[in-house]
Scaffold this active site. Structure first.
Site, PDB file in Angstrom:
ATOM      1  N   CYS A  55      -0.878  -0.794   1.673  1.00 50.20           N
ATOM      2  CA  CYS A  55       0.073  -0.044   0.866  1.00 50.20           C
ATOM      3  C   CYS A  55      -0.491   1.369   0.662  1.00 50.20           C
ATOM      4  CB  CYS A  55       0.328  -0.791  -0.438  1.00 50.20           C
ATOM      5  SG  CYS A  55       1.490  -0.051  -1.594  1.00 50.20           S
ATOM      6  N   HIS A  58       7.354  -4.663   3.265  1.00 53.92           N
ATOM      7  CA  HIS A  58       6.249  -3.920   2.674  1.00 53.92           C
ATOM      8  C   HIS A  58       5.477  -4.863   1.752  1.00 53.92           C
ATOM      9  CE1 HIS A  58       4.141  -0.387   1.134  1.00 53.92           C
ATOM     10  NE2 HIS A  58       4.231  -0.960  -0.054  1.00 53.92           N
ATOM     11  N   ASP A  71      10.445  -1.598   5.734  1.00 55.79           N
ATOM     12  CA  ASP A  71       9.649  -0.825   4.793  1.00 55.79           C
ATOM     13  C   ASP A  71      10.270   0.548   4.557  1.00 55.79           C
ATOM     14  OD1 ASP A  71       7.738   0.360   3.224  1.00 55.79           O
ATOM     15  OD2 ASP A  71       6.054  -0.146   4.521  1.00 55.79           O
TER      16      ASP A  71
END
Length: 252
Positions: free
Chosen positions: A133, A220, A188
């Site tokens: 991330c 994601h 994402d």
């Protein structure tokens, strides 16, 4: 392989960063890996990731990037973490993430790399980085600002890696000497196709050795087993790619 995990304190330019350190419990130094946390912060799930890397023969440091706001955990999360059903979660994390500017990231990386270089648990030589991330952003920036220290970078479901912002991390590609691997999430919104293409173009033009794959159907956060976005197949794929990269680039 038996692994030992401990909490350590790292002096930085801005205070003391708490971190989790995992390493093989064999009394020998090993190649170092910095694991940059995702937005949810240092917590047991990331410690388990570090332990798995340590089992493969690495000394792994997982810093609490939010240390300026207190020791981990900064936020107590319900289990599993479900960002889709908790609109206040991103609101609470927003100020913490905003404070992690490129300048802050560089200062912290200086401290982490210095601490590892002085540790008797770390083998002499370059280090590897892996980020999840927002952590993928920190890993990419660290590779650009410390090219003499970083041999490998892996980023998984990273967001905003190649935005149109004047300080987008992809703009440092020309300074990178490490080998890179990216496992992009197919679903994402933080890294749309145009950013994936922009990142690839920057790395190619800079002559960076890299591989980038899009994990079909993955959301994601697909590696994060304590969230509702976890994808077991994509997670195991990520482990294969990460361990292969480290084996190629960090001789033990």
């Amino acid at each position: 392989m038996t692994v030992r995990g401990t909490t350590v304190d790292i002096p930085t330019a801005d205070g003391i960063a708490d971190a989790y350190l995992a390493h093989p419990d064999d009394g020998r130094p090993h190649p170092a890996v910095i694991l940059y946390m995702d937005a949810f912060g240092l917590r047991p799930h990331l410690m388990a990731k570090a332990d798995r890397l340590a089992e493969a023969g690495y000394t792994v440091l997982v810093p609490n990037a939010y240390y300026r706001n207190g020791r981990a955990p900064i936020i107590d999360y319900p289990q599993p973490i479900d960002p889709d059903n908790d609109p206040t979660l991103i609101e609470r994390l927003g100020p913490l993430l905003a404070a992690l500017t490129p300048e802050v990231t560089e200062r912290d990386a200086d401290a982490y790399l210095r601490w590892l270089a002085e540790s008797p648990l770390v083998q002499d030589g370059p280090v590897g980085l892996t980020g999840y991330c927002r952590g993928a952003v920190h890993a990419l920036r660290t590779a650009a600002t410390h090219p003499d220290r970083v041999a490998a970078v892996a980023g998984f479901h990273g967001g905003n890696l190649a935005s149109e912002a004047p300080d987008s991390p992809h703009l440092g590609a020309h300074r990178i000497t490490a080998e890179l691997y990216f496992g992009h999430a197919d679903q994402d919104p933080s890294l749309p196709p145009e950013q994936i293409a922009r990142l690839a173009e920057a790395l190619t033009e800079a002559g960076v050795r890299y591989e980038a794959e899009v994990y079909a159907g993955a959301l994601h956060g697909y590696t994060q087993g304590d969230t509702t976005r976890y994808d077991e197949a994509a997670d195991e794929r990520h482990w294969g790619a990460l361990l292969a990269l480290l084996k190629r680039t960090l001789p033990s």
